[in-house]
Design a protein around this motif. Structure first.
Motif, PDB file in Angstrom:
ATOM      1  N   LEU A  71       0.850  -1.183   0.000  1.00 39.27           N
ATOM      2  CA  LEU A  71       0.000   0.000   0.000  1.00 39.27           C
ATOM      3  C   LEU A  71       0.893   1.243   0.000  1.00 39.27           C
ATOM      4  O   LEU A  71       1.307   1.723   1.051  1.00 39.27           O
ATOM      5  N   GLY A  78      -6.262   8.376  -2.033  1.00 47.46           N
ATOM      6  CA  GLY A  78      -6.006   7.035  -2.540  1.00 47.46           C
ATOM      7  C   GLY A  78      -5.559   6.073  -1.460  1.00 47.46           C
ATOM      8  O   GLY A  78      -6.002   4.919  -1.407  1.00 47.46           O
ATOM      9  N   PHE A  79      -4.690   6.542  -0.567  1.00 46.81           N
ATOM     10  CA  PHE A  79      -4.210   5.661   0.503  1.00 46.81           C
ATOM     11  C   PHE A  79      -5.328   5.319   1.480  1.00 46.81           C
ATOM     12  O   PHE A  79      -5.465   4.166   1.911  1.00 46.81           O
ATOM     13  N   LEU A  81      -8.552   5.193   0.939  1.00 44.91           N
ATOM     14  CA  LEU A  81      -9.450   4.234   0.292  1.00 44.91           C
ATOM     15  C   LEU A  81      -8.795   2.864   0.209  1.00 44.91           C
ATOM     16  O   LEU A  81      -9.435   1.842   0.486  1.00 44.91           O
ATOM     17  N   GLY A  82      -7.519   2.826  -0.158  1.00 44.35           N
ATOM     18  CA  GLY A  82      -6.819   1.543  -0.268  1.00 44.35           C
ATOM     19  C   GLY A  82      -6.766   0.805   1.056  1.00 44.35           C
ATOM     20  O   GLY A  82      -6.968  -0.414   1.113  1.00 44.35           O
ATOM     21  N   LEU A 121      -1.539  -2.172  -4.431  1.00 44.35           N
ATOM     22  CA  LEU A 121      -2.724  -1.380  -4.742  1.00 44.35           C
ATOM     23  C   LEU A 121      -2.302  -0.081  -5.407  1.00 44.35           C
ATOM     24  O   LEU A 121      -1.360   0.586  -4.949  1.00 44.35           O
ATOM     25  N   THR A 123      -2.845   2.953  -5.209  1.00 41.25           N
ATOM     26  CA  THR A 123      -3.253   4.166  -4.486  1.00 41.25           C
ATOM     27  C   THR A 123      -2.615   5.404  -5.097  1.00 41.25           C
ATOM     28  O   THR A 123      -3.133   6.502  -4.986  1.00 41.25           O
ATOM     29  N   ASP A 124      -1.478   5.216  -5.744  1.00 43.71           N
ATOM     30  CA  ASP A 124      -0.831   6.246  -6.541  1.00 43.71           C
ATOM     31  C   ASP A 124      -0.343   5.545  -7.804  1.00 43.71           C
ATOM     32  O   ASP A 124       0.565   4.718  -7.742  1.00 43.71           O
ATOM     33  N   SER A 142      -5.904  -1.614  -9.655  1.00 43.35           N
ATOM     34  CA  SER A 142      -6.389  -0.233  -9.664  1.00 43.35           C
ATOM     35  C   SER A 142      -7.456  -0.016  -8.604  1.00 43.35           C
ATOM     36  O   SER A 142      -8.232  -0.921  -8.268  1.00 43.35           O
ATOM     37  N   ILE A 143      -7.512   1.214  -8.069  1.00 42.80           N
ATOM     38  CA  ILE A 143      -8.575   1.572  -7.133  1.00 42.80           C
ATOM     39  C   ILE A 143      -9.584   2.506  -7.798  1.00 42.80           C
ATOM     40  O   ILE A 143     -10.487   3.023  -7.122  1.00 42.80           O
ATOM     41  N   ASP A 144      -9.453   2.706  -9.107  1.00 41.46           N
ATOM     42  CA  ASP A 144     -10.350   3.607  -9.841  1.00 41.46           C
ATOM     43  C   ASP A 144     -11.478   2.825 -10.507  1.00 41.46           C
ATOM     44  O   ASP A 144     -11.466   1.594 -10.574  1.00 41.46           O
TER      45      ASP A 144
END
Length: 577
Positions: A71, A78-79, A81-82, A121, A123-124, A142-144
């Motif tokens: 992570l 982003g972090f 959410l991750g 993840l 996150t960036d 991806s987290i998108d």
């Protein structure tokens, strides 16, 4: 009105987030200040819960439930959410610094090998791409674009790992502290009670979120108690410390804190703006931890910012470590800094870290006999309770040595912290470290790593060096003494050697050396078995004895010459020569 956060509570963090998403979905959970000043984003409890459940579903279908996941920790949405996605999926979050370079690359590779990580993840996105290129075989998730993902929340087993917090230890063999869901909940409850979190609390942090004080000490108690948290990147504070204070004023922050060096930096840079434009009267709790708390720094901070409404009673020294999740003991809210009383057996200006909570008892023990010592006597700090981590990941020997201590008439195992302290009138005072770790601005540094870096920076260095810390102007500074073979002296360019060493240490460890002393072979003290005696070396350095045998001890870029000109410390992430 107090937040409902009861002693002995076992409600998991994921259940708490879901609770706030149902009862107050539109309330702000996080506000982000990417430049340290302007609001660049925010997320509500309802939005965070929805996205985290969908990310949890994506992770579950990718087979990451129960698996350690890298992570990259930037101080942004982003972090957050991750991390929540990992918790919802039942994955194990492994926070790491987002900027990885030089020796840090090998550290990340070592973490990946140790934890058996197969995914990172996103996150960036740029950090995730860099990591997939750095580590063959690791995939990025991806987290998108989560809108079409089915939601998922794994059942929370209190005994299962939630986070692997890799210590700031030796870069060749970092150890992952296994923090279970039970550990996390227990420590968050301890923190919330100790900090006096209430419905009107507002939290702010600029500390890096891969660090336990930034993540578990600030972000997670706010999330657990359903109060807003403002997040800004570390570099924005280091570039302009006043941004921290201005954000506390502007966002009406009640709880925020940092290591001692941050308060010192604010004092030294207090001329960056007028006090009459700053209102710190709403700052209820200014916690100070992660490194030794200096009485003089706290006093100067109060004097410097009393005109802006800062109250002395807001200062809150505390003690903790990753192996106890983060928090062990802190003072009483509103008490301020309390110094060891004159009637104590130890005549030192030690700062109280308060009374350890009943749910996390602390015992002072003779580290050799493993017997408890009387009040007022120094010994090793031993800790017990549900917040003590489960051990080190994949390291049974180190776990047994650190987490399995026992005492007569005491139930359960104790954590041996390796830190020294004493108890006096029920309060804990930390006196030093039994380990050789250097703590510089809240970051743990192994002396062996610094010595190795210098030795590799120029062929003129010998094989023996000693790195240690000294106190200068109420701040710990790093000094290195290194041997140089006598036959090579005439052929060496000492300035180039020091230049190379300074560059290498700054680049690989983020530290500017206060002093680098080059000495003849045999000048660094050793034991009969050849081990470097760093404490003895520190004593000789402070007495001036080593300077008399030094080949070179002056260089304009060393911290001790910079300090003589102006007290203007630099953050760990910044390279300045």
């Amino acid at each position: 009105m107090s937040v409902t956060c009861l002693r002995g509570e076992t409600t998991s963090l994921t259940a708490r987030i879901r609770q706030w998403a149902i009862t107050k979905p539109n309330d702000l959970a996080f506000v982000f200040l990417a430049d340290g000043e302007n609001e660049t984003g925010h997320i509500s409890f309802g939005e965070l819960d929805d996205k985290a459940r969908r990310l949890g579903g994506r992770m579950m279908r990718a087979g990451l439930s129960g698996q350690p996941v890298l992570l990259p920790a930037q101080n942004g949405p982003g972090f957050i959410l991750g991390l929540c996605g990992c918790l919802y999926a039942g994955a194990i979050a492994v926070p790491i610094p987002i900027q990885v370079r030089n020796r840090g690359k090998e550290r990340i590779r070592s973490i990946v090998r140790d934890a058996g990580i197969v995914a990172v993840l996103g996150t960036d996105p740029s950090a995730a791409l860099h990591l997939t290129e750095l580590i063959p075989g690791i995939s990025s998730l991806s987290i998108d674009d989560l809108e079409d993902e089915p939601a998922f929340v794994a059942a929370c087993d209190p005994q299962r790992p939630a986070v692997l917090q890799y210590t700031s230890g030796s870069t060749s063999a970092p150890k992952g502290v296994v923090i279970t869901h039970r550990n996390l909940t227990a420590n968050i409850v301890m923190l919330s009670e100790a900090f006096g979190v209430h419905s009107g609390s507002r939290v702010l942090t600029w500390l890096p979120l891969f660090h336990d004080m930034g993540l578990i000490g600030n972000v997670l108690p706010a999330l657990h108690c359903g109060v807003p948290c403002v997040v800004m990147p570390p570099l924005t504070f280091l570039q302009k410390p006043r941004r921290w204070l201005e954000a506390i004023d502007r966002h009406r922050i009640t709880i925020s804190g940092a290591p001692n060096f941050a308060y010192e930096l604010c004092v030294r840079r207090r001329g960056d703006g007028p006090l009459d434009r700053l209102d710190l009267s709403g700052w209820e709790l200014a916690l100070c931890g992660a490194e030794p708390v200096r009485v003089s720094t706290m006093q100067r901070f109060v004097e410097a910012f009393a005109g802006a409404g800062f109250r002395e009673g807001a200062l809150y020294p505390c003690y903790g470590l990753a192996e106890a999740t983060v928090f062990v003991s802190g003072g009483r809210v509103g008490q301020g800094v309390k110094v060891l009383t004159p009637d104590a057996p130890v005549a030192r200006a030690l700062v109280s870290c308060g009374r350890p909570p009943l749910t996390g008892p602390v015992t002072i023990v003779d580290p050799d006999s493993c017997e408890p010592v009387p009040d007022g006597c120094e010994g090793e700090i031993w800790v017990c309770g549900d917040h003590v981590a489960a051990g080190y990941w994949n390291d049974a020997a180190a776990t047994a040595a650190t987490f399995s201590a026992t005492l007569p008439q005491c139930q359960g195992a104790f954590l041996r912290t390796g830190d020294l302290g004493l108890k006096w009138k029920g309060e804990l005072y930390v006196t030093g470290r039994r380990k050789n770790l250097i703590i510089h601005r809240g970051i743990n540094l192994h002396p062996e790593d610094i010595e190795s870096t210098i030795g590799a920076s120029h062929p003129g260095f010998g094989v023996i060096g000693a790195a240690f810390s000294i106190e200068v102007h109420d701040e710990e500074q790093v000094v290195v003494v290194y041997e140089v073979p006598l036959p090579m002296i005439r052929d060496l360019d000492m300035r180039t050697m020091v230049d190379n060493a300074l560059d290498s240490v700054a680049l690989e460890h983020g530290v500017r050396l206060f002093d680098l002393l080059l000495v003849r072979l045999g000048a660094v003290p050793r034991t009969t078995s050849g081990k470097v005696q760093r404490d003895r070396c520190r004593t000789l350095y402070l007495s001036g004895d080593l300077a008399r045998v030094a080949h070179a001890s002056h260089h304009p870029s060393l911290g001790r010459y910079q300090t003589a000109v102006a007290h203007n410390p630099v953050g760990n992430e910044i390279l300045i020569r």
